[in-house]
Motif scaffolding. Structure first.
Motif, PDB file in Angstrom:
ATOM      1  N   SER A   2      19.779  12.257  62.030  1.00 22.11           N
ATOM      2  CA  SER A   2      19.316  13.571  62.460  1.00 22.11           C
ATOM      3  C   SER A   2      18.849  13.506  63.912  1.00 22.11           C
ATOM      4  O   SER A   2      18.534  12.434  64.435  1.00 22.11           O
ATOM      5  CB  SER A   2      18.169  14.048  61.568  1.00 22.11           C
ATOM      6  N   ARG A   3      18.810  14.652  64.557  1.00 24.28           N
ATOM      7  CA  ARG A   3      18.400  14.699  65.959  1.00 24.28           C
ATOM      8  C   ARG A   3      16.900  14.444  66.101  1.00 24.28           C
ATOM      9  O   ARG A   3      16.100  14.919  65.309  1.00 24.28           O
ATOM     10  CB  ARG A   3      18.720  16.066  66.553  1.00 24.28           C
ATOM     11  N   SER A  47      22.922  23.974  64.077  1.00 26.00           N
ATOM     12  CA  SER A  47      23.629  23.433  62.917  1.00 26.00           C
ATOM     13  C   SER A  47      23.593  21.912  62.971  1.00 26.00           C
ATOM     14  O   SER A  47      23.120  21.318  63.942  1.00 26.00           O
ATOM     15  CB  SER A  47      25.087  23.918  62.905  1.00 26.00           C
ATOM     16  N   LYS A  48      24.110  21.285  61.941  1.00 30.92           N
ATOM     17  CA  LYS A  48      24.143  19.824  61.901  1.00 30.92           C
ATOM     18  C   LYS A  48      25.216  19.244  62.813  1.00 30.92           C
ATOM     19  O   LYS A  48      25.212  18.045  63.089  1.00 30.92           O
ATOM     20  CB  LYS A  48      24.400  19.351  60.463  1.00 30.92           C
ATOM     21  N   LYS A  50      27.310  17.833  65.723  1.00 31.99           N
ATOM     22  CA  LYS A  50      26.871  17.120  66.918  1.00 31.99           C
ATOM     23  C   LYS A  50      27.864  17.296  68.066  1.00 31.99           C
ATOM     24  O   LYS A  50      28.965  17.811  67.886  1.00 31.99           O
ATOM     25  CB  LYS A  50      26.687  15.636  66.596  1.00 31.99           C
ATOM     26  N   LYS A 133      21.319  28.015  52.717  1.00 34.54           N
ATOM     27  CA  LYS A 133      22.627  27.986  53.379  1.00 34.54           C
ATOM     28  C   LYS A 133      23.660  28.780  52.586  1.00 34.54           C
ATOM     29  O   LYS A 133      24.528  29.434  53.157  1.00 34.54           O
ATOM     30  CB  LYS A 133      23.069  26.539  53.576  1.00 34.54           C
ATOM     31  N   ASP A 164      27.031  22.810  57.382  1.00 37.55           N
ATOM     32  CA  ASP A 164      25.592  22.635  57.181  1.00 37.55           C
ATOM     33  C   ASP A 164      25.238  22.380  55.719  1.00 37.55           C
ATOM     34  O   ASP A 164      24.159  21.872  55.414  1.00 37.55           O
ATOM     35  CB  ASP A 164      24.836  23.868  57.686  1.00 37.55           C
ATOM     36  N   SER A 166      26.862  20.332  54.057  1.00 36.61           N
ATOM     37  CA  SER A 166      27.412  18.978  53.861  1.00 36.61           C
ATOM     38  C   SER A 166      28.646  19.003  52.972  1.00 36.61           C
ATOM     39  O   SER A 166      28.866  18.106  52.156  1.00 36.61           O
ATOM     40  CB  SER A 166      26.344  18.047  53.272  1.00 36.61           C
ATOM     41  N   GLU A 203      32.243  14.190  60.225  1.00 34.97           N
ATOM     42  CA  GLU A 203      30.805  13.926  60.188  1.00 34.97           C
ATOM     43  C   GLU A 203      30.246  13.918  58.764  1.00 34.97           C
ATOM     44  O   GLU A 203      29.124  13.465  58.537  1.00 34.97           O
ATOM     45  CB  GLU A 203      30.054  14.978  61.011  1.00 34.97           C
TER      46      GLU A 203
END
Length: 204
Positions: A2-3, A47-48, A50, A133, A164, A166, A203
């Motif tokens: 995660s960021r 969002s997830k 990258k 979500k 998002d 997954s 991802e």
């Protein structure tokens, strides 16, 4: 990974801004709908997904430079190095320092009188919304699915929401959410979107 948003928050870096001139077609407790879309919404790291390319990194840095006019050159360079450090979770690759310096220089020379080019957005959720979500996907499908056209910007928005969750992004899922045929999705799926779909799925 995660960021790590610590640096941005501790230095009060602005990385999101809603439309300032465009008016929504409809407003809701959870956000707003722009039937014709708006280019004025900047929501980095919402969002997830990258940063997966030099081009995308440069655009993200340009938006940060634009949204934070209080930054001097040194502060902007520190921010750029932080974003470009792979271990901080913003990008998926390592970038040579000389290339990063070149990108920083090119961004710093941009005219901030004009906003950076931006993807068109139609559905904008408030940061404070408690929607899941799945609920967001349902709203996007209902609002955007009204015209039964599924424009590229609609497809992209849906792809991010699926990512998002997954989940793997598929043409069938996009079509089901937007309530259109898979043929419509294939017809409006640009080369750029196809590439983005592949990168997002990598991802997962």
């Amino acid at each position: 990974m995660s960021r790590n948003m610590r640096y941005l928050h501790s230095n009060k870096i602005i990385y999101r801004r809603g439309p300032i001139n465009d008016q929504p077609s409809e407003t809701f407790e959870w956000g707003a709908f722009y039937e014709s879309g708006t280019h004025e919404c900047y929501e980095l790291f919402r969002s997830k997904a990258k940063i997966t390319s030099y081009k995308s990194l440069k655009w993200h840095l340009l938006v940060l430079w634009y949204l934070n006019p209080q930054l001097d050159q040194d502060k902007f360079e520190q921010l750029a190095y932080y974003i470009a450090e792979k271990d901080n979770g913003f990008i998926t690759f390592s970038i040579p320092e000389m290339l990063l310096k070149k990108i920083i220089y090119e961004v710093s020379m941009e005219d901030l009188e004009y906003p950076p080019k931006n993807r068109i957005r139609k559905v904008i959720f408030k940061d404070t919304t408690n929607l899941t979500k799945s609920e967001k996907l349902s709203i996007v499908g209902k609002l955007i699915g009204r015209n039964s056209k599924a424009q590229p910007e609609d497809i992209y928005e849906t792809m991010l929401l699926i990512h998002d969750k997954s989940e793997k992004i598929t043409i069938t899922k996009i079509a089901r959410i937007l309530n259109v045929s898979t043929r419509t999705i294939y017809r409006n799926m640009t080369h750029e979107l196809t590439k983005e779909k592949e990168l997002l799925n990598e991802e997962i």
